[in-house]
Design a protein around this motif. Structure first.
Motif, PDB file in Angstrom:
ATOM      1  N   UNK A  38       0.841  -1.204   0.000  1.00  0.00           N
ATOM      2  CA  UNK A  38       0.000   0.000   0.000  1.00  0.00           C
ATOM      3  C   UNK A  38       0.867   1.242   0.000  1.00  0.00           C
ATOM      4  N   UNK A  39       0.281   2.334  -0.484  1.00  0.00           N
ATOM      5  CA  UNK A  39       0.974   3.620  -0.538  1.00  0.00           C
ATOM      6  C   UNK A  39      -0.010   4.701  -0.100  1.00  0.00           C
ATOM      7  N   UNK A  40       0.274   5.342   1.039  1.00  0.00           N
ATOM      8  CA  UNK A  40      -0.613   6.353   1.603  1.00  0.00           C
ATOM      9  C   UNK A  40       0.066   7.724   1.587  1.00  0.00           C
ATOM     10  N   UNK A  41      -0.709   8.740   1.280  1.00  0.00           N
ATOM     11  CA  UNK A  41      -0.225  10.118   1.300  1.00  0.00           C
ATOM     12  C   UNK A  41      -1.131  10.924   2.217  1.00  0.00           C
ATOM     13  N   UNK A  42      -0.543  11.524   3.248  1.00  0.00           N
ATOM     14  CA  UNK A  42      -1.326  12.328   4.200  1.00  0.00           C
ATOM     15  C   UNK A  42      -0.870  13.780   4.135  1.00  0.00           C
ATOM     16  N   UNK A  43      -1.846  14.668   3.994  1.00  0.00           N
ATOM     17  CA  UNK A  43      -1.581  16.104   3.908  1.00  0.00           C
ATOM     18  C   UNK A  43      -2.105  16.776   5.176  1.00  0.00           C
ATOM     19  N   UNK A  44      -1.310  17.646   5.763  1.00  0.00           N
ATOM     20  CA  UNK A  44      -1.752  18.365   6.965  1.00  0.00           C
ATOM     21  C   UNK A  44      -1.342  19.832   6.842  1.00  0.00           C
ATOM     22  N   UNK A  55       4.137  25.529   6.479  1.00  0.00           N
ATOM     23  CA  UNK A  55       2.742  25.337   6.879  1.00  0.00           C
ATOM     24  C   UNK A  55       2.090  24.095   6.261  1.00  0.00           C
ATOM     25  N   UNK A  56       2.584  23.636   5.117  1.00  0.00           N
ATOM     26  CA  UNK A  56       2.001  22.472   4.455  1.00  0.00           C
ATOM     27  C   UNK A  56       2.950  21.285   4.576  1.00  0.00           C
ATOM     28  N   UNK A  57       2.438  20.200   5.165  1.00  0.00           N
ATOM     29  CA  UNK A  57       3.256  19.005   5.385  1.00  0.00           C
ATOM     30  C   UNK A  57       2.648  17.824   4.634  1.00  0.00           C
ATOM     31  N   UNK A  58       3.508  17.068   3.987  1.00  0.00           N
ATOM     32  CA  UNK A  58       3.089  15.864   3.267  1.00  0.00           C
ATOM     33  C   UNK A  58       3.903  14.678   3.776  1.00  0.00           C
ATOM     34  N   UNK A  59       3.213  13.620   4.177  1.00  0.00           N
ATOM     35  CA  UNK A  59       3.868  12.395   4.647  1.00  0.00           C
ATOM     36  C   UNK A  59       3.444  11.234   3.753  1.00  0.00           C
ATOM     37  N   UNK A  60       4.425  10.538   3.201  1.00  0.00           N
ATOM     38  CA  UNK A  60       4.181   9.379   2.339  1.00  0.00           C
ATOM     39  C   UNK A  60       4.591   8.128   3.102  1.00  0.00           C
ATOM     40  N   UNK A  61       3.702   7.154   3.174  1.00  0.00           N
ATOM     41  CA  UNK A  61       3.977   5.896   3.877  1.00  0.00           C
ATOM     42  C   UNK A  61       3.823   4.736   2.903  1.00  0.00           C
ATOM     43  N   UNK A  62       4.903   3.998   2.732  1.00  0.00           N
ATOM     44  CA  UNK A  62       4.897   2.836   1.831  1.00  0.00           C
ATOM     45  C   UNK A  62       5.034   1.576   2.667  1.00  0.00           C
ATOM     46  N   UNK A  69       8.400   2.171   4.998  1.00  0.00           N
ATOM     47  CA  UNK A  69       9.258   3.272   4.574  1.00  0.00           C
ATOM     48  C   UNK A  69       8.428   4.547   4.584  1.00  0.00           C
ATOM     49  N   UNK A  70       8.931   5.577   5.263  1.00  0.00           N
ATOM     50  CA  UNK A  70       8.225   6.846   5.347  1.00  0.00           C
ATOM     51  C   UNK A  70       9.113   7.970   4.838  1.00  0.00           C
ATOM     52  N   UNK A  71       8.484   8.935   4.213  1.00  0.00           N
ATOM     53  CA  UNK A  71       9.192  10.136   3.763  1.00  0.00           C
ATOM     54  C   UNK A  71       8.247  11.310   3.952  1.00  0.00           C
ATOM     55  N   UNK A  72       8.740  12.366   4.552  1.00  0.00           N
ATOM     56  CA  UNK A  72       7.888  13.536   4.765  1.00  0.00           C
ATOM     57  C   UNK A  72       8.671  14.812   4.517  1.00  0.00           C
ATOM     58  N   UNK A  81       5.901  20.586  -1.091  1.00  0.00           N
ATOM     59  CA  UNK A  81       6.121  19.581  -0.049  1.00  0.00           C
ATOM     60  C   UNK A  81       6.009  18.171  -0.616  1.00  0.00           C
ATOM     61  N   UNK A  82       5.039  17.952  -1.497  1.00  0.00           N
ATOM     62  CA  UNK A  82       4.877  16.634  -2.122  1.00  0.00           C
ATOM     63  C   UNK A  82       6.100  16.276  -2.959  1.00  0.00           C
ATOM     64  N   UNK A  83       6.590  17.231  -3.745  1.00  0.00           N
ATOM     65  CA  UNK A  83       7.767  16.970  -4.579  1.00  0.00           C
ATOM     66  C   UNK A  83       8.978  16.593  -3.725  1.00  0.00           C
ATOM     67  N   UNK A  84       9.173  17.307  -2.608  1.00  0.00           N
ATOM     68  CA  UNK A  84      10.305  17.022  -1.724  1.00  0.00           C
ATOM     69  C   UNK A  84      10.170  15.643  -1.071  1.00  0.00           C
ATOM     70  N   UNK A  85       8.965  15.332  -0.610  1.00  0.00           N
ATOM     71  CA  UNK A  85       8.733  14.027   0.024  1.00  0.00           C
ATOM     72  C   UNK A  85       8.906  12.900  -0.984  1.00  0.00           C
ATOM     73  N   UNK A  86       8.440  13.106  -2.214  1.00  0.00           N
ATOM     74  CA  UNK A  86       8.569  12.079  -3.249  1.00  0.00           C
ATOM     75  C   UNK A  86      10.034  11.812  -3.576  1.00  0.00           C
ATOM     76  N   UNK A  87      10.853  12.862  -3.598  1.00  0.00           N
ATOM     77  CA  UNK A  87      12.283  12.689  -3.846  1.00  0.00           C
ATOM     78  C   UNK A  87      12.936  11.878  -2.730  1.00  0.00           C
ATOM     79  N   UNK A  88      12.555  12.155  -1.475  1.00  0.00           N
ATOM     80  CA  UNK A  88      13.101  11.398  -0.349  1.00  0.00           C
ATOM     81  C   UNK A  88      12.692   9.926  -0.435  1.00  0.00           C
TER      82      UNK A  88
END
Length: 230
Positions: A38-44, A55-62, A69-72, A81-88
């Motif tokens: 599964x691949x989850x993306x949470x925006x806060x 102010x905008x945080x994106x956490x990706x959980x694989x 594996x998490x990247x935020x 924020x999404x682009x940075x998290x995706x690169x991580x």
């Protein structure tokens, strides 16, 4: 497998959901880890105006059959924020992928070969003292199973002291996979105890926690002192 996008105390516009699907290409992710579940993306959203630049945080959980594996990342714009998290995430997946492929062609050293390949490896004599290079040549060597021992003492492979910050079990599993070892020593952030996570069969893992019993420790020290004195 679908990508689940959700907001925490904030609404997620449809445009952003489409951008997530375009940014996190499933075929590319599955090439790096074919066992993704599964691949989850949470925006806060951070309401504190003093943190407007984050102010905008994106956490990706694989989640896969291995460790989670998490990247935020945080920025002043959710798309950034999404682009940075995706690169991580891609960097961590690629590192894990390369580790797995590198390990397949590496032969493990036997204990007898360690002193020839590991800098700083030393041997001990029967009294527990270090054996110098001049002495080691004249010390008889005996074989115990696959281990060659010089003199009466054991072979000390290497000593290391690491400064480590406490971490969760999930993080310890992730770190173990990254370094490509079958075990990982860490300090559990919940119990504050020294712990070891280790690989069992297939994708099963085990964990050992150490706790100190002062009465047992004192009894063992007293017994050791009595044996030496006798």
């Amino acid at each position: 497998m679908d990508i689940v996008v959700k907001g925490r105390k904030t609404e997620v516009p449809e445009r952003f959901r489409k951008h997530v699907a375009e940014k996190l290409k499933l075929d590319k992710i599955q090439k790096l880890d074919a066992k993704v579940i599964s691949l989850d993306v949470e925006v806060s959203k951070e309401p504190n105006p003093r943190q407007a630049d984050r102010s905008d945080r994106v956490e990706i959980t694989l989640r896969s059959r291995g460790p989670v594996i998490r990247a935020e990342a945080a920025a002043n714009d959710p798309y950034v924020a999404l682009d940075l998290a995706a690169e991580k995430l891609e960097a961590r997946l690629r590192k894990q992928h390369d580790k797995r492929h590198t390990r397949r062609g590496v032969r493990r050293l036997t204990a007898a070969e360690v002193p020839d390949h590991v800098p700083g490896a030393v041997t001990l004599n029967g009294n527990g003292g270090l054996v110098s290079e001049e002495e080691s040549d004249g010390v008889p060597t005996k074989k115990i199973g696959s281990l060659e021992v010089k003199g009466e003492g054991p072979l000390v492979v290497r000593e290391k002291t690491h400064v480590a910050a406490p971490m969760s079990l999930d993080q310890a599993l992730y770190e173990m996979e990254l370094v490509g070892h079958d075990f990982y020593l860490f300090v559990d952030s919940e119990t504050k105890q020294p712990s070891v996570v280790y690989r069992r069969h297939a994708y099963d893992y085990g964990v050992i926690h150490l706790s100190t019993d002062q009465m047992v420790a004192q009894a063992q020290m007293a017994a050791a002192g009595g044996a030496l004195g006798g």
